[in-house]
Design a protein around this motif. Structure first.
Motif, PDB file in Angstrom:
ATOM      1  N   VAL A  71       0.828  -1.212   0.000  1.00 51.21           N
ATOM      2  CA  VAL A  71       0.000   0.000   0.000  1.00 51.21           C
ATOM      3  C   VAL A  71       0.861   1.261   0.000  1.00 51.21           C
ATOM      4  O   VAL A  71       0.580   2.224  -0.726  1.00 51.21           O
ATOM      5  CB  VAL A  71      -0.955  -0.006   1.219  1.00 51.21           C
TER       6      VAL A  71
ATOM      7  N   SER B 125      -1.725  -2.338   9.295  1.00 48.75           N
ATOM      8  CA  SER B 125      -2.447  -2.436   8.019  1.00 48.75           C
ATOM      9  C   SER B 125      -2.744  -1.037   7.492  1.00 48.75           C
ATOM     10  O   SER B 125      -3.044  -0.132   8.264  1.00 48.75           O
ATOM     11  CB  SER B 125      -3.768  -3.179   8.201  1.00 48.75           C
ATOM     12  N   GLN B 126      -2.660  -0.873   6.182  1.00 49.96           N
ATOM     13  CA  GLN B 126      -2.798   0.469   5.627  1.00 49.96           C
ATOM     14  C   GLN B 126      -3.785   0.546   4.475  1.00 49.96           C
ATOM     15  O   GLN B 126      -4.058  -0.442   3.779  1.00 49.96           O
ATOM     16  CB  GLN B 126      -1.427   0.969   5.150  1.00 49.96           C
ATOM     17  N   LEU B 127      -4.302   1.766   4.286  1.00 51.49           N
ATOM     18  CA  LEU B 127      -5.212   2.100   3.195  1.00 51.49           C
ATOM     19  C   LEU B 127      -4.724   3.429   2.628  1.00 51.49           C
ATOM     20  O   LEU B 127      -4.482   4.367   3.380  1.00 51.49           O
ATOM     21  CB  LEU B 127      -6.632   2.260   3.764  1.00 51.49           C
TER      22      LEU B 127
ATOM     23  N   PHE C 204      -8.883   4.173  -3.936  1.00 55.59           N
ATOM     24  CA  PHE C 204      -8.141   3.657  -2.780  1.00 55.59           C
ATOM     25  C   PHE C 204      -7.601   2.255  -3.015  1.00 55.59           C
ATOM     26  O   PHE C 204      -8.120   1.510  -3.842  1.00 55.59           O
ATOM     27  CB  PHE C 204      -9.018   3.684  -1.518  1.00 55.59           C
TER      28      PHE C 204
ATOM     29  N   GLY D 137      -5.751  -1.082  -0.521  1.00 53.57           N
ATOM     30  CA  GLY D 137      -5.456  -1.551   0.823  1.00 53.57           C
ATOM     31  C   GLY D 137      -6.714  -1.668   1.660  1.00 53.57           C
ATOM     32  O   GLY D 137      -7.833  -1.502   1.155  1.00 53.57           O
ATOM     33  N   SER D 138      -6.527  -1.925   2.951  1.00 53.72           N
ATOM     34  CA  SER D 138      -7.666  -2.170   3.827  1.00 53.72           C
ATOM     35  C   SER D 138      -7.267  -1.968   5.284  1.00 53.72           C
ATOM     36  O   SER D 138      -6.171  -2.326   5.691  1.00 53.72           O
ATOM     37  CB  SER D 138      -8.143  -3.608   3.605  1.00 53.72           C
TER      38      SER D 138
ATOM     39  N   GLU E 107     -14.193   1.225   5.941  1.00 54.91           N
ATOM     40  CA  GLU E 107     -13.435   1.890   4.880  1.00 54.91           C
ATOM     41  C   GLU E 107     -14.109   3.182   4.413  1.00 54.91           C
ATOM     42  O   GLU E 107     -13.451   4.187   4.184  1.00 54.91           O
ATOM     43  CB  GLU E 107     -13.222   0.938   3.698  1.00 54.91           C
TER      44      GLU E 107
END
Lengths: 230, 104
Positions: free
Chosen positions: B5, B37-39, B47, B49-50, B57
């Motif tokens: 991400v 964890s990345q978005l 966008f 990622g999560s 989200e």
């Protein structure tokens, strides 16, 4: 995030250099912490610096409470590795599934014709003999090693190097009979029962795997279990 | 590392796009995505990622777009409450804290 922080973070990750991005969640100020140095405007006292460096070493990300507000330490370590010895049939699904699970995969096979297959062109391949390959790859606590060839000339030197390393997982493909013979050879080479008990054989979780892909699933499942679960 | 991400976000930024990154900084209970964890979100709302496997989200992207506008980083808390259960709560019953920052 300041452009210079992002650029330095990306460079460290590309160089496979362990780095932690440390962020004050209140002010947004950031600092990059490496194993022995740090850069960036966020002020941290000596204890905080040491704490963040320790989290990086343990490959752990998380929030620490400080007088200046919560600090988030985001550890970026190069991916854990799987060294696969033997570019045999099972190696193909194994390198793919291990890659999907986030491992940096190296395939070792001195038999160039085996490893030259197109199926492996996206992976790092070493044609060195396993003892030489292992000396270069330097397996550590974040490395799993799996031998697949059934050929003592190739598997045994790899297993000997694996046993002398701190690899978190050592697996060897082969039937119970093959495995028993392998352990006897290693004992004759001076390894103790305790040492050879590190080798998982028959390799993989017992899920009744039959096809190469299923066996690869069982091996990656076992690696996952050792790394995350036990 | 094409599915990374931060690589994606840095790539977008390199193309001159405005980008914010959201990161899970704390979890409680059975939250769906681990810490770290990345978005990444661009100004058009695209966008990758999560941070929760889909539950929050939408709300995070809204905050990210706001952070892209005014440059202020923010710390967001999400959990399951009666009011949030049908809004932006986590179906699995966990709680997460998400930090959203703009890439300058």
């Amino acid at each position: 995030m300041k452009p210079e922080i992002l650029a330095a973070l990306q460079k460290a990750r590309a160089d496979k250099r362990p780095v932690a991005l440390v962020t004050n969640l209140k002010s947004g100020a950031q600092k990059l912490i490496y194993e022995t140095e740090a850069e960036g405007p966020l002020c941290l006292d000596v204890d905080m610096l040491a704490g963040a460096a320790d989290m990086l070493k343990r490959d752990e990300s998380g929030t620490i409470q400080t007088g200046a507000g919560p600090i988030f330490v985001h550890a970026f370590n190069p991916p854990p590795r799987v060294i696969v010895v033997g570019a045999v049939h099972i190696a193909e699904p194994l390198v793919r599934i291990a890659s999907l699970a986030g491992y940096g995969v190296t395939l070792v096979d001195p038999r160039r014709a085996f490893a030259a297959s197109q199926k492996f062109e996206d992976y790092t391949v070493s044609n060195d003999w396993p003892d030489e390959a292992m000396a270069k790859l330097k397996p550590d606590v974040r490395t799993a090693i799996v031998t697949l060839t059934h050929d003592p000339k190739i598997d045994d030197p790899a297993l000997e190097a694996a046993l002398k390393s701190t690899a978190f997982y050592i697996g060897a493909l082969g039937s119970r009979k093959t495995h028993a013979a392998r352990l006897e050879r290693l004992k004759a080479r001076g390894f103790t029962d305790n040492e050879i008990s590190r080798i998982r054989g028959p390799v993989g979780l017992a899920i009744g795997a039959l096809s190469p892909a299923e066996i690869a699933v069982s091996i990656v499942a076992e690696i996952t279990k050792i790394r995350r679960g036990e | 590392m094409s599915d990374d991400v931060l690589d994606q976000a840095a790539g977008w930024r390199g193309e001159g796009r405005k980008v914010a990154v959201a990161t899970v900084v704390k979890t409680w209970g059975s939250s769906p995505r681990p810490v770290g964890s990345q978005l990444a979100v661009d100004a058009a709302g695209k966008f990758v990622g999560s941070v929760s496997g889909g539950c929050i989200e939408g709300a995070v992207i809204k905050e990210a777009l706001d952070a892209i506008e005014n440059g202020r980083p923010r710390l967001l808390d999400f959990g399951v409450t009666d009011e949030q259960a049908w809004d932006v709560g986590l179906a699995c019953g966990g709680k997460v804290q998400v930090y959203v920052e703009r890439l300058d």
